[in-house]
Design a protein around this motif. Structure first.
Motif, PDB file in Angstrom:
ATOM      1  N   LYS A 149       0.976  -1.104  -0.004  1.00 50.16           N
ATOM      2  CA  LYS A 149      -0.087   0.004   0.034  1.00 50.16           C
ATOM      3  C   LYS A 149       0.877   1.066   0.054  1.00 50.16           C
ATOM      4  O   LYS A 149       2.073   1.133   0.495  1.00 50.16           O
ATOM      5  N   ASP A 156      -1.003   7.730   8.291  1.00 47.95           N
ATOM      6  CA  ASP A 156      -0.182   6.504   9.106  1.00 47.95           C
ATOM      7  C   ASP A 156       0.914   7.185  10.064  1.00 47.95           C
ATOM      8  O   ASP A 156       1.455   6.399  10.740  1.00 47.95           O
TER       9      ASP A 156
ATOM     10  N   ASN B  49     -11.361   9.632   5.099  1.00 44.36           N
ATOM     11  CA  ASN B  49     -10.162   9.125   5.630  1.00 44.36           C
ATOM     12  C   ASN B  49     -10.364   9.175   7.064  1.00 44.36           C
ATOM     13  O   ASN B  49     -11.236   9.884   7.778  1.00 44.36           O
ATOM     14  N   ARG B 109      -5.274   3.086  -1.470  1.00 41.47           N
ATOM     15  CA  ARG B 109      -5.696   2.423  -0.273  1.00 41.47           C
ATOM     16  C   ARG B 109      -7.081   1.831  -0.375  1.00 41.47           C
ATOM     17  O   ARG B 109      -7.879   1.451   0.610  1.00 41.47           O
TER      18      ARG B 109
END
Lengths: 172, 172
Positions: A149, A156, B49, B109
């Protein structure tokens, strides 16, 4: 969903470790989509964590999936998911040999867990066909690949995250 | 290793999307170890997200695995792995509706991927028995849980990582 025998639990328990009975059946299934090639042939040769090494590793994707790499050459880092196929899956309390205390499986990054999926962040050097050259993996050679990914710092990266038990350990 | 029928690929392809034939058999299998409860009942209601929302979510671990949480109460953030069980698995090029261009599966993603495992970083609020209260997940209610890991800034955080295609898109 899918019926299968629970995997055998090889090896013995260390003192204080606790195993549970595995569920009677699996719920979902995985494809190995490639292999990760690293300099380490045995688990005991692997670095203790991926930031300890500058070793260049190669991810070889099965040609079937190579079309899925389009656009990935623009990213600086990838999240690599792989399958730690040698790990037992039934421990809830573990006593890793490099830590003094035993801890819960979900408080550790040990390969031993109900679903032995590793998550590693690697720096992408280049992509040639179905081969990715990366830095920052610490797994054994020929590890089965599950996913790649793009790493988004915006979702992240948490630079100030802390792991209390580990911070205390490091100070001792 | 494990024989099973490839899952059916529901739905139609968008223009430019490319599907491949799935492998004939699976290679490994997963246990659902719990469920994630969120405020969103349908995928189209989910935030785009996980940093977009402050919604409090609850991870309910199967009692079998609850002993694995020992020590996790000392961490600030967890890596949560879950299974996106509604996603098709056979696309290599995708045209998500919120992006103009199609891209490779591994540059996105998107839930659509050979192994639909999501990786999310969530802030841990508290643990009570087998229930974890967290902030930062964006999945649909009742999503199957695969794993919980402690988030280590030292190995998981790369604040200056970049995704070239996305940065260009954001500027457009």
């Amino acid at each position: 969903m899918i019926e299968a025998k629970a995997v055998a639990a090889p090896g013995d328990l260390r003192e204080g470790e606790i195993a549970v009975e595995l569920p009677e059946r699996f719920d979902a299934s995985l494809y190995y989509i490639g292999r990760i090639h690293t300099p380490w042939k045995r688990r005991e040769d692997c670095p203790k964590n991926p930031r300890e090494t500058d070793a260049v590793c190669t991810i070889v994707l099965d040609p079937r999936w190579a079309g899925g790499l389009a656009g990935l050459e623009t990213v600086s880092h990838v999240v690599v998911l792989y399958w730690m196929d040698r790990a037992r899956r039934d421990l809830v309390l573990q006593a890793p040999h490099h830590y003094a205390e035993r801890r819960g499986t979900f408080a550790l990054r040990s390969p031993v867990r109900p679903n032995p999926i590793a998550v590693s962040v690697a720096r992408l050097i280049r992509i040639e066909g179905n081969r990715l050259t990366v830095v920052g993996l610490d797994c054994v050679d020929d590890t089965p690949l599950l996913d790649i990914k793009p790493y988004f710092a915006s979702i992240d990266s948490v630079p100030d995250a802390s792991v209390g038990w580990h911070a205390r350990q490091s100070k001792e």
